[in-house]
Design a protein around this motif. Sequence first.
Motif, PDB file in Angstrom:
ATOM      1  N   LEU A   1      49.785  62.515   2.546  1.00  0.00           N
ATOM      2  CA  LEU A   1      50.968  63.178   3.082  1.00  0.00           C
ATOM      3  C   LEU A   1      52.153  62.230   2.931  1.00  0.00           C
ATOM      4  CD1 LEU A   1      49.859  64.813   6.480  1.00  0.00           C
ATOM      5  CD2 LEU A   1      50.597  66.016   4.416  1.00  0.00           C
ATOM      6  N   ARG A   2      53.334  62.818   2.843  1.00  0.00           N
ATOM      7  CA  ARG A   2      54.560  62.018   2.807  1.00  0.00           C
ATOM      8  C   ARG A   2      55.461  62.479   3.942  1.00  0.00           C
ATOM      9  NH1 ARG A   2      59.716  62.220  -1.202  1.00  0.00           N
ATOM     10  NH2 ARG A   2      60.173  59.988  -1.356  1.00  0.00           N
ATOM     11  N   LEU A   3      55.720  61.571   4.848  1.00  0.00           N
ATOM     12  CA  LEU A   3      56.627  61.860   5.956  1.00  0.00           C
ATOM     13  C   LEU A   3      58.042  61.433   5.590  1.00  0.00           C
ATOM     14  CD1 LEU A   3      54.514  60.620   9.003  1.00  0.00           C
ATOM     15  CD2 LEU A   3      54.441  62.828   7.815  1.00  0.00           C
ATOM     16  N   SER A   4      59.011  62.188   6.082  1.00  0.00           N
ATOM     17  CA  SER A   4      60.416  61.855   5.902  1.00  0.00           C
ATOM     18  C   SER A   4      61.085  61.718   7.255  1.00  0.00           C
ATOM     19  CB  SER A   4      61.133  62.940   5.089  1.00  0.00           C
ATOM     20  OG  SER A   4      60.561  63.079   3.807  1.00  0.00           O
ATOM     21  N   CYS A   5      62.107  60.890   7.299  1.00  0.00           N
ATOM     22  CA  CYS A   5      62.894  60.703   8.515  1.00  0.00           C
ATOM     23  C   CYS A   5      64.360  60.739   8.116  1.00  0.00           C
ATOM     24  CB  CYS A   5      62.545  59.386   9.186  1.00  0.00           C
ATOM     25  SG  CYS A   5      63.604  58.955  10.583  1.00  0.00           S
ATOM     26  N   ALA A   6      65.016  61.843   8.405  1.00  0.00           N
ATOM     27  CA  ALA A   6      66.425  61.994   8.080  1.00  0.00           C
ATOM     28  C   ALA A   6      67.262  61.452   9.230  1.00  0.00           C
ATOM     29  CB  ALA A   6      66.747  63.459   7.827  1.00  0.00           C
ATOM     30  N   ALA A   7      68.156  60.529   8.915  1.00  0.00           N
ATOM     31  CA  ALA A   7      68.936  59.837   9.941  1.00  0.00           C
ATOM     32  C   ALA A   7      70.412  60.189   9.839  1.00  0.00           C
ATOM     33  CB  ALA A   7      68.749  58.333   9.810  1.00  0.00           C
ATOM     34  N   SER A   8      71.079  60.177  10.984  1.00  0.00           N
ATOM     35  CA  SER A   8      72.530  60.396  11.020  1.00  0.00           C
ATOM     36  C   SER A   8      73.104  59.739  12.258  1.00  0.00           C
ATOM     37  CB  SER A   8      72.850  61.895  11.010  1.00  0.00           C
ATOM     38  OG  SER A   8      72.309  62.536  12.149  1.00  0.00           O
ATOM     39  N   GLY A   9      74.431  59.510  12.231  1.00  0.00           N
ATOM     40  CA  GLY A   9      75.111  58.979  13.402  1.00  0.00           C
ATOM     41  C   GLY A   9      75.211  57.472  13.472  1.00  0.00           C
ATOM     42  N   PHE A  10      74.757  56.773  12.419  1.00  0.00           N
ATOM     43  CA  PHE A  10      74.875  55.319  12.393  1.00  0.00           C
ATOM     44  C   PHE A  10      74.851  54.863  10.935  1.00  0.00           C
ATOM     45  CE2 PHE A  10      70.433  54.074  11.437  1.00  0.00           C
ATOM     46  CZ  PHE A  10      69.792  55.291  11.642  1.00  0.00           C
ATOM     47  N   THR A  11      75.168  53.578  10.726  1.00  0.00           N
ATOM     48  CA  THR A  11      75.202  53.023   9.372  1.00  0.00           C
ATOM     49  C   THR A  11      73.768  52.724   8.953  1.00  0.00           C
ATOM     50  OG1 THR A  11      77.358  52.056   9.875  1.00  0.00           O
ATOM     51  CG2 THR A  11      76.221  51.286   7.887  1.00  0.00           C
ATOM     52  N   PHE A  12      73.154  53.700   8.320  1.00  0.00           N
ATOM     53  CA  PHE A  12      71.719  53.677   8.039  1.00  0.00           C
ATOM     54  C   PHE A  12      71.296  52.403   7.311  1.00  0.00           C
ATOM     55  CE2 PHE A  12      67.627  55.519   7.451  1.00  0.00           C
ATOM     56  CZ  PHE A  12      67.208  55.203   6.171  1.00  0.00           C
ATOM     57  N   SER A  13      72.048  52.000   6.304  1.00  0.00           N
ATOM     58  CA  SER A  13      71.634  50.875   5.463  1.00  0.00           C
ATOM     59  C   SER A  13      71.615  49.550   6.215  1.00  0.00           C
ATOM     60  CB  SER A  13      72.554  50.760   4.251  1.00  0.00           C
ATOM     61  OG  SER A  13      73.887  50.570   4.659  1.00  0.00           O
ATOM     62  N   SER A  14      72.253  49.486   7.373  1.00  0.00           N
ATOM     63  CA  SER A  14      72.373  48.228   8.104  1.00  0.00           C
ATOM     64  C   SER A  14      71.220  47.959   9.056  1.00  0.00           C
ATOM     65  CB  SER A  14      73.676  48.213   8.905  1.00  0.00           C
ATOM     66  OG  SER A  14      74.791  48.288   8.054  1.00  0.00           O
ATOM     67  N   TYR A  15      70.343  48.914   9.231  1.00  0.00           N
ATOM     68  CA  TYR A  15      69.326  48.797  10.276  1.00  0.00           C
ATOM     69  C   TYR A  15      67.907  48.869   9.729  1.00  0.00           C
ATOM     70  CZ  TYR A  15      73.021  49.247  13.684  1.00  0.00           C
ATOM     71  OH  TYR A  15      74.142  49.029  14.443  1.00  0.00           O
ATOM     72  N   VAL A  16      67.029  48.170  10.453  1.00  0.00           N
ATOM     73  CA  VAL A  16      65.602  48.264  10.181  1.00  0.00           C
ATOM     74  C   VAL A  16      65.092  49.627  10.646  1.00  0.00           C
ATOM     75  CG1 VAL A  16      63.328  47.343  10.758  1.00  0.00           C
ATOM     76  CG2 VAL A  16      65.265  45.786  10.403  1.00  0.00           C
ATOM     77  N   MET A  17      64.299  50.251   9.813  1.00  0.00           N
ATOM     78  CA  MET A  17      63.668  51.518  10.179  1.00  0.00           C
ATOM     79  C   MET A  17      62.174  51.285  10.334  1.00  0.00           C
ATOM     80  SD  MET A  17      66.077  53.669  10.439  1.00  0.00           S
ATOM     81  CE  MET A  17      65.083  55.153  10.618  1.00  0.00           C
ATOM     82  N   GLY A  18      61.607  51.909  11.341  1.00  0.00           N
ATOM     83  CA  GLY A  18      60.180  51.747  11.586  1.00  0.00           C
ATOM     84  C   GLY A  18      59.483  53.069  11.797  1.00  0.00           C
ATOM     85  N   TRP A  19      58.165  53.019  11.588  1.00  0.00           N
ATOM     86  CA  TRP A  19      57.297  54.163  11.890  1.00  0.00           C
ATOM     87  C   TRP A  19      56.245  53.708  12.898  1.00  0.00           C
ATOM     88  CZ3 TRP A  19      57.892  59.134  10.267  1.00  0.00           C
ATOM     89  CH2 TRP A  19      58.742  59.375   9.185  1.00  0.00           C
TER      90      TRP A  19
END
Length: 121
Positions: free
Chosen positions: A18-36
Amino acid sequence: QVQLVESGGGLVQAGGSLRLSCAASGFTFSSYVMGWFRQAPGKEREFVAAIRLSVKYYGDSVKGRFTISRDNNKHTAYLQMNSLKSEDTAVYYCAVSLSDNLESSDGYRYWGQGTQVTVSS
Protein backbone atom coordinates in the motif's frame (compact mmCIF):
# COMPACT_ATOMS: atom_id res chain seq x y z
CA GLN A 1 -4.16 26.68 9.88
CA VAL A 2 -2.13 23.51 9.63
CA GLN A 3 -3.93 20.61 7.99
CA LEU A 4 -2.68 17.10 7.37
CA VAL A 5 -4.88 14.68 5.45
CA GLU A 6 -3.88 11.04 5.10
CA SER A 7 -5.19 8.75 2.39
CA GLY A 8 -4.39 5.42 0.80
CA GLY A 9 -5.26 3.05 3.61
CA GLY A 10 -7.36 -0.05 3.12
CA LEU A 11 -7.52 -3.80 3.32
CA VAL A 12 -4.67 -5.81 1.81
CA GLN A 13 -3.48 -9.40 2.02
CA ALA A 14 -0.27 -10.29 3.78
CA GLY A 15 2.66 -9.80 1.44
CA GLY A 16 0.91 -7.01 -0.42
CA SER A 17 1.66 -3.32 -0.71
CA LEU A 18 0.00 0.00 0.00
CA ARG A 19 1.07 3.60 -0.49
CA LEU A 20 -0.10 6.16 2.01
CA SER A 21 -0.19 9.87 1.23
CA CYS A 22 -0.24 12.85 3.55
CA ALA A 23 -1.36 16.11 1.98
CA ALA A 24 -0.20 19.10 4.01
CA SER A 25 -1.24 22.75 4.07
CA GLY A 26 -0.97 25.82 6.27
CA PHE A 27 2.80 25.80 6.82
CA THR A 28 6.09 25.86 4.91
CA PHE A 29 6.13 22.15 4.13
CA SER A 30 9.73 21.93 2.91
CA SER A 31 11.08 23.37 6.17
CA TYR A 32 9.78 20.68 8.50
CA VAL A 33 10.41 17.07 9.34
CA MET A 34 7.49 14.84 8.45
CA GLY A 35 6.82 11.62 10.31
CA TRP A 36 4.57 8.60 10.20
CA PHE A 37 3.30 6.81 13.28
CA ARG A 38 0.84 4.00 13.77
CA GLN A 39 -1.40 2.79 16.55
CA ALA A 40 -2.97 -0.62 16.83
CA PRO A 41 -5.90 -1.31 19.17
CA GLY A 42 -4.74 -1.55 22.77
CA LYS A 43 -1.19 -0.50 21.92
CA GLU A 44 0.81 2.68 22.22
CA ARG A 45 1.48 4.89 19.24
CA GLU A 46 4.58 3.58 17.45
CA PHE A 47 7.16 5.43 15.39
CA VAL A 48 7.23 4.22 11.78
CA ALA A 49 9.35 6.65 9.77
CA ALA A 50 10.48 10.24 9.44
CA ILE A 51 12.16 12.33 6.78
CA ARG A 52 14.36 15.37 7.38
CA LEU A 53 15.35 16.98 4.08
CA SER A 54 16.55 13.84 2.26
CA VAL A 55 17.57 11.86 5.36
CA LYS A 56 15.21 9.05 6.30
CA TYR A 57 14.66 7.31 9.61
CA TYR A 58 12.76 4.09 10.26
CA GLY A 59 11.44 2.10 13.16
CA ASP A 60 13.05 -1.30 13.57
CA SER A 61 9.86 -3.17 12.75
CA VAL A 62 9.54 -1.64 9.28
CA LYS A 63 13.14 -1.28 8.12
CA GLY A 64 13.66 -2.81 4.71
CA ARG A 65 9.93 -2.96 3.97
CA PHE A 66 8.67 0.62 4.21
CA THR A 67 9.96 3.72 2.42
CA ILE A 68 9.20 7.29 3.36
CA SER A 69 9.44 10.09 0.81
CA ARG A 70 8.21 13.59 0.22
CA ASP A 71 7.36 15.87 -2.67
CA ASN A 72 7.90 19.45 -1.53
CA ASN A 73 6.28 20.82 -4.69
CA LYS A 74 3.09 18.92 -3.93
CA HIS A 75 3.29 19.45 -0.15
CA THR A 76 2.83 15.74 0.28
CA ALA A 77 4.58 13.01 2.23
CA TYR A 78 4.33 9.35 1.32
CA LEU A 79 4.78 6.00 2.96
CA GLN A 80 5.31 3.08 0.62
CA MET A 81 4.61 -0.14 2.49
CA ASN A 82 5.73 -3.44 0.99
CA SER A 83 5.72 -7.03 2.26
CA LEU A 84 2.93 -6.16 4.65
CA LYS A 85 2.32 -8.38 7.65
CA SER A 86 -0.71 -8.82 9.87
CA GLU A 87 1.15 -7.01 12.64
CA ASP A 88 1.24 -3.89 10.45
CA THR A 89 -2.51 -3.53 10.96
CA ALA A 90 -3.09 -0.16 12.61
CA VAL A 91 -4.27 3.37 12.10
CA TYR A 92 -1.47 5.29 10.42
CA TYR A 93 -0.92 8.97 11.18
CA CYS A 94 1.30 11.57 9.59
CA ALA A 95 2.63 14.41 11.70
CA VAL A 96 4.85 17.49 11.67
CA SER A 97 7.88 17.45 13.95
CA LEU A 98 9.00 20.48 15.93
CA SER A 99 11.86 18.76 17.74
CA ASP A 100 14.99 16.72 17.12
CA ASN A 101 13.56 13.66 18.83
CA LEU A 102 12.07 12.17 15.71
CA GLU A 103 11.04 8.84 17.21
CA SER A 104 8.91 10.26 20.00
CA SER A 105 5.35 11.33 19.34
CA ASP A 106 5.88 14.05 21.95
CA GLY A 107 8.01 15.94 19.44
CA TYR A 108 5.26 16.22 16.89
CA ARG A 109 2.91 19.15 17.08
CA TYR A 110 0.39 18.62 14.30
CA TRP A 111 -1.33 15.37 13.38
CA GLY A 112 -3.62 14.09 10.67
CA GLN A 113 -6.82 12.20 11.38
CA GLY A 114 -5.30 8.85 10.46
CA THR A 115 -5.99 6.20 7.87
CA GLN A 116 -6.76 2.57 8.63
CA VAL A 117 -4.51 -0.15 7.27
CA THR A 118 -5.71 -3.72 7.70
CA VAL A 119 -3.55 -6.65 6.64
CA SER A 120 -5.28 -10.00 6.40
CA SER A 121 -3.29 -13.18 6.89
